[in-house]
Design a protein around this motif. Structure first.
Motif, short mmCIF file in Angstrom:
data_model
loop_
_atom_site.label_atom_id
_atom_site.label_comp_id
_atom_site.label_asym_id
_atom_site.label_seq_id
_atom_site.Cartn_x
_atom_site.Cartn_y
_atom_site.Cartn_z
N THR A 1 28.81 -37.16 -0.21
CA THR A 1 28.70 -37.38 -1.66
C THR A 1 29.89 -38.18 -2.15
O THR A 1 30.95 -38.23 -1.51
N ARG B 1 31.68 -37.38 -4.69
CA ARG B 1 32.77 -36.46 -5.04
C ARG B 1 33.60 -36.13 -3.81
O ARG B 1 34.83 -36.05 -3.90
N GLU C 1 32.24 -38.52 -10.49
CA GLU C 1 31.01 -37.76 -10.33
C GLU C 1 30.17 -37.77 -11.62
O GLU C 1 28.96 -38.02 -11.59
#
Length: 575
Positions: A338, A340, A467
């Motif tokens: 991801t 993040r 994010e």
């Protein structure tokens, strides 16, 4: 005569037509035809070219010719600015009454151009060719292209010629706008009030190289890549480490206080300027400092002019620091599940004080864009969030830093590191990051544009803002990517949209505005390296407030009382 009339007069040559012309232009050449007609295409600008070939002859101008071009290119700006002088109480916090700028009439402009050519005695010092004007007032890179183009383009060869142009322009109240590399992501070189674009294309030389002192004196149109290539050919063992987009020139880099991928180790442009030669609004030439690397003599004028976007003066020479080429260099990439995870790993690297040379992030959309664009073919990238690293220093130091970063990446779900085996592979791996914006631009269809803008936040908030910003772009259904210099908390959004679709454009504007507001709420900044230009003036007010903006305006008023230096950039006189 109303402002609406002027808007209608200029509209055919405004943003939409200009954008269409840029989109439909052949990507392969810059063409020269007729009496000095000069056509600039995206490929021409991408290759860093900005110089009119020596064989080119200037467009012959006459009174009616200049007036005809000016009526189309600059009438909107001049019309609004010269209708009359109004008083705006409290417009500038440190001055109770500030008048709207009043710029030259068309007749004054014609006289001024003739005076410039007579004084400088150069046949091709001034161009009024419509295609030349378009290339100097519209940027296909930017989403901030106000209506209006310059009425003329000047091509000075020396500081003395720049001084003469400024002095005569000041005499007739003619706006002057510096032009360097030509990307202008925030509309930095746009000409909302018409005026003269000062293109430094002929001022691209190394003036003096002081190897033992590790500094160099250069002119503003020298590209940073060209500078490093010449240093390499001289076998100097030195290089200039600031590395923004490939087409960037020293003058524009100073004007925007740019950075680039090496900023995490080497800082930004302001850290590498020793002194500047600057032409002020009235033609006065000053030198900001002498040549030692440190000085406490008086005000830090370097800090004033670096990042001022030509609103306070025109830089004609710069003495820059150089540094030693590192003993060892390693380039690596690692993927994450991801965005993040990738951002968290980047923040942890910095919080642990690991001296990486560069650390860049690209999300899965941007990795897909690079594959689709084919700029790094035959290499095919994993279309997942990716961190790109450069490690430099001694061999032992590089080895230790790599081991530390690998541990941090693994603890944040990072995959296996891929290292370049030689210099060719180093260039290939790093090319995905350097080709990112080009790749997005290459995917545009007719009517589409790429809105590219940036913010920066403290390390501890980096993962949060990336994010949330990415989720908003996805929720709005935008074709958009995140990339950036995460080593110094700086990241960019690049969003593809159709300018003819009002709903789509409103979504993009909302997304960008929200990103800026989030960054400010997190004690960040509205721009990490693109500067304010025309496009982020409102954001600057949000960031610093009216009192700080008032101090900036007071400085501007002191150095440029007629407001002719790149007007409309950073802030407006009346807001």
């Amino acid at each position: 005569m109303s402002a609406n009339y002027f808007a209608r007069a200029v509209r055919p040559f405004g943003r939409s037509t200009a954008a269409s012309a840029a989109a439909s232009a052949s990507p392969s050449t810059a063409t020269i035809s007729g009496r000095g007609r000069f056509s600039t295409t995206s490929a021409f600008r991408r290759n860093g070219a900005g110089k009119i070939p020596a064989a080119r002859t200037a467009s012959t101008w006459t009174g009616p010719g200049v007036l005809a071009v000016a009526a189309v290119a600059g009438l909107l700006g001049w019309g609004v600015a010269s209708i009359g002088v109004k008083e705006f109480p409290g417009a500038m916090r440190l001055d109770s009454k500030i008048a709207m700028p009043k710029y030259a009439s068309m007749r004054d402009m014609e006289v001024a151009l003739k005076e410039i050519r007579q004084e400088l005695g150069e046949e091709d010092i001034i161009s009024t060719d419509p295609e030349d004007l378009h290339a100097h007032g519209y940027s296909e890179w930017s989403s901030s292209n106000p209506d209006g183009l310059p009425v003329a383009v000047a091509y000075p060869r020396s500081t003395a010629q720049v001084s003469a142009i400024a002095r005569i322009s000041n005499k007739y109240r003619i706006p002057i706008i510096p032009y360097s590399g030509g990307s202008s992501l925030e509309g930095n070189f746009s000409a909302p009030f018409g005026g003269i674009s000062v293109d430094f294309a002929y001022m691209d030389k190394i003036i003096q190289f002081n190897k033992d002192d590790m500094d160099i004196v250069v002119q503003p149109s020298l590209g940073w890549q060209d500078l490093n290539e010449q240093l390499s050919k001289m076998g100097s063992g030195l290089f200039f480490p600031i590395d923004p987009g490939p087409s960037a020139k020293i003058g524009g880099m100073i004007g925007t206080n740019c950075s680039g991928t090496n900023a995490v180790k080497y800082g930004t442009m302001k850290d590498w300027v020793i002194n500047l030669t600057v032409v002020l609004a009235d033609g006065t030439v000053i030198k900001t400092r002498r040549r030692p690397r440190k000085s406490s003599a008086g005000y830090n004028l370097n800090g004033l002019f670096v990042g001022s976007e030509g609103t306070l003066g025109l830089v004609t020479e710069a003495t820059l620091k150089l540094t030693v080429i590192p003993e060892d260099l390693s380039v690596a990439v690692v993927t994450f599940p991801t965005i993040r995870d990738a951002a968290s790993a980047a923040a942890e690297v910095m919080q642990n004080g690991i001296p990486v040379a560069a650390m860049e992030i690209m999300d899965e959309v941007q990795m897909k864009v690079v594959n689709m664009g084919g700029a790094t073919a035959p290499r095919v990238w994993k279309e997942t969030p990716t961190l790109f690293f450069k490690f430099s220093g001694t061999k032992a130091g590089v080895k230790e830093n790599i081991a530390q970063v690998q541990r941090i990446a693994k603890s944040n779900k990072g995959g296996t590191f891929e290292f370049a085996k030689d210099a060719r592979e180093q260039k290939l791996l790093w090319s995905a990051r350097k080709e990112s914006l080009w790749s997005m631009l290459a995917l545009r269809k007719e009517g589409e544009e790429v809105w590219s803008t940036d913010v920066a936040v403290p390390f501890s908030r980096l993962a949060d803002i990336i994010e949330v910003s990415k989720k908003e772009m996805d929720d709005l259904g935008l074709f958009a990517s995140i990339l950036g210099h995460v080593g110094d908390g700086n990241f960019h959004e690049s969003i593809m949209y159709n300018r003819r679709n009002k709903e789509e454009r409103e979504k993009v504007e909302t997304c960008v505005k929200n990103m800026v507001k989030r960054a400010l709420e997190m004690e960040g900044t509205c721009t990490g390296e693109h500067s304010i230009g025309w496009g982020k003036k409102e954001s600057l007010l949000w960031e610093v407030g009216p009192d700080t903006l008032g101090v900036m305006k007071a400085i501007k008023q002191s150095l440029d009382p007629k407001w002719i230096m790149n007007p409309g950039k950073i802030f407006d006189r009346t807001a």
